[in-house]
Scaffold this active site. Structure first.
Site, mmCIF file in Angstrom:
data_model
loop_
_atom_site.group_PDB
_atom_site.id
_atom_site.type_symbol
_atom_site.label_atom_id
_atom_site.label_comp_id
_atom_site.label_asym_id
_atom_site.label_seq_id
_atom_site.Cartn_x
_atom_site.Cartn_y
_atom_site.Cartn_z
ATOM 1 N N ARG A 238 0.844 -1.190 0.000
ATOM 2 C CA ARG A 238 0.000 0.000 0.000
ATOM 3 C C ARG A 238 0.882 1.243 0.000
ATOM 4 O O ARG A 238 1.896 1.317 0.699
ATOM 5 C CB ARG A 238 -0.909 0.023 1.233
ATOM 6 C CG ARG A 238 -2.045 -0.996 1.196
ATOM 7 C CD ARG A 238 -3.039 -0.679 0.075
ATOM 8 N NE ARG A 238 -4.205 -1.569 0.073
ATOM 9 C CZ ARG A 238 -4.272 -2.716 -0.566
ATOM 10 N NH1 ARG A 238 -3.222 -3.148 -1.262
ATOM 11 N NH2 ARG A 238 -5.370 -3.431 -0.531
ATOM 12 N N GLU A 267 -4.348 7.027 -5.370
ATOM 13 C CA GLU A 267 -4.608 6.135 -6.498
ATOM 14 C C GLU A 267 -6.025 6.333 -7.023
ATOM 15 O O GLU A 267 -6.982 6.255 -6.261
ATOM 16 C CB GLU A 267 -4.425 4.675 -6.069
ATOM 17 C CG GLU A 267 -2.997 4.309 -5.720
ATOM 18 C CD GLU A 267 -2.803 2.826 -5.471
ATOM 19 O OE1 GLU A 267 -3.783 2.061 -5.607
ATOM 20 O OE2 GLU A 267 -1.687 2.410 -5.134
ATOM 21 N N HIS A 286 -0.397 -0.274 -9.737
ATOM 22 C CA HIS A 286 -1.055 -1.190 -8.793
ATOM 23 C C HIS A 286 -1.651 -2.398 -9.518
ATOM 24 O O HIS A 286 -2.824 -2.738 -9.365
ATOM 25 C CB HIS A 286 -2.140 -0.466 -7.995
ATOM 26 C CG HIS A 286 -2.423 -1.132 -6.674
ATOM 27 N ND1 HIS A 286 -2.986 -0.463 -5.615
ATOM 28 C CD2 HIS A 286 -2.225 -2.417 -6.239
ATOM 29 C CE1 HIS A 286 -3.134 -1.292 -4.580
ATOM 30 N NE2 HIS A 286 -2.667 -2.480 -4.948
#
Length: 334
Positions: A238, A267, A286
């Site tokens: 994360r 994000e 990601h």
């Protein structure tokens, strides 16, 4: 509108196997756009009144949870639930569950790919060659073999990363205060009692822990300064685990030689940041777990959890994020 009860997916994609599982069990699948805002998510919940949600993209806020009149369960498409307001879910008697471990191989492979790309300087070398420069004479690389890899976390992804890293010849060290000595030994790693001690001896640090209020900016300026000069950071966990401003400063000073990042504090990012412009950083959006194989495993586990829970069948304790009274059988009739 379909007559069957709805499972809402936050994002435009769900593996075919997961969709087929839902439909065979009497549920219809509805999707939101990618990374829905709170307004868009609330609108979809109010329109479709889902009994379950597969949480993939974006934040699942308290207001969105409150809009779910029939909502019984939010199933994370993965392990980390930092994008879900778990306290609000508990308040509204909504069970939050996770699909942990199903994407471990894919994310571990991506972590190791970032290690290779970063340490071997593949991105700047590729760019320089495409720009017409042949920099062999001035180049000196490094071997990963024999480097010390520090894993922060000892869960399924870290264990899969350790298996791959052992094959490369990396020396393994693990910091995880919640893992047993047996689990760490099974990874072929040495236990380290403090994260500061791990950082001080690791040539590469790879993050594999959830984001919590307690470990936000786990890697800040002070801790990054503990790492050996010329070391590397890999993050497939994360973005909030790293203070991005401190990371950029460490890269620019030469304290760190490089970083491989699959996750970011914001994000999707609203702008290209100075960190993202650094030639010392390898970036991916990601997608560590975004493989066909992981998508099928995670999707079926996430949807299956909704089906099991609504049928009042017990789930493994490690899949339950919050503590609420599970619903009575709400399985659709056929």
């Amino acid at each position: 509108m379909p007559s069957q009860p709805i499972i809402l997916v936050t994002g435009p994609y769900l593996a075919t196997q997961a969709k087929e599982l839902a439909e065979a069990s009497g549920y219809a699948i509805v999707h939101t756009p990618p990374y829905p805002t709170e307004y868009v998510l609330k609108a979809h919940i109010e329109q479709h009144d889902p009994v379950g949600v597969v949480a993939r993209m974006g934040q699942f806020t308290a207001n969105a949870i409150a809009a779910g009149k029939s909502l019984k369960v939010i199933s994370k498409h993965g392990a980390g639930v930092d994008n879900i307001d778990v306290a609000a879910a508990t308040k509204h008697n909504v069970q939050v569950i996770r699909a942990a471990g199903a994407n471990a191989v894919s994310v571990a492979e991506h972590a190791v790919a970032l290690m290779f790309a970063t340490v071997k300087q593949l991105v700047p070398l590729d760019a320089s060659l495409r720009d017409g420069r042949w920099e062999k004479a001035s180049f000196e690389g490094r071997e990963l073999f024999g480097m010390r890899l520090g894993l922060v976390g000892a869960g399924a992804i870290a264990a899969a990363t350790a298996r791959l890293a052992r094959g490369i010849g990396l020396e393994l060290y693990v910091y995880d205060p919640y893992a047993s000595d047996e689990n760490i030994a099974a990874m072929g790693a040495h236990r380290v009692e403090r994260v500061e001690d791990l950082l001080a001896q690791a040539d590469i640090v790879s993050l594999h822990c959830p984001l919590t209020a307690q470990n936000h900016h786990l890697l800040d300026a002070k801790r990054l300064s503990l790492m050996p000069r010329g070391s590397y950071v890999i993050n497939t966990a994360r973005g909030g685990l790293i203070d991005e401003s401190a990371l950029l400063a460490a890269l620019e000073s030469g304290q760190l030689a490089g970083a491989g990042l699959d996750t970011f504090e914001e994000e999707p990012p609203t702008q290209v940041t100075p960190l993202m412009r650094s030639t010392r950083v390898v970036l991916t959006p990601h997608i560590g777990g975004a493989t066909a194989e992981a998508g099928a495993r995670v999707g079926t586990l996430a949807v299956g959890g909704i089906i099991e829970l609504l049928a009042a069948r017990p789930l493994a304790a490690d899949r339950l994020v919050n503590d609420i009274v599970q619903p009575a059988d709400a399985t659709p009739s056929h």
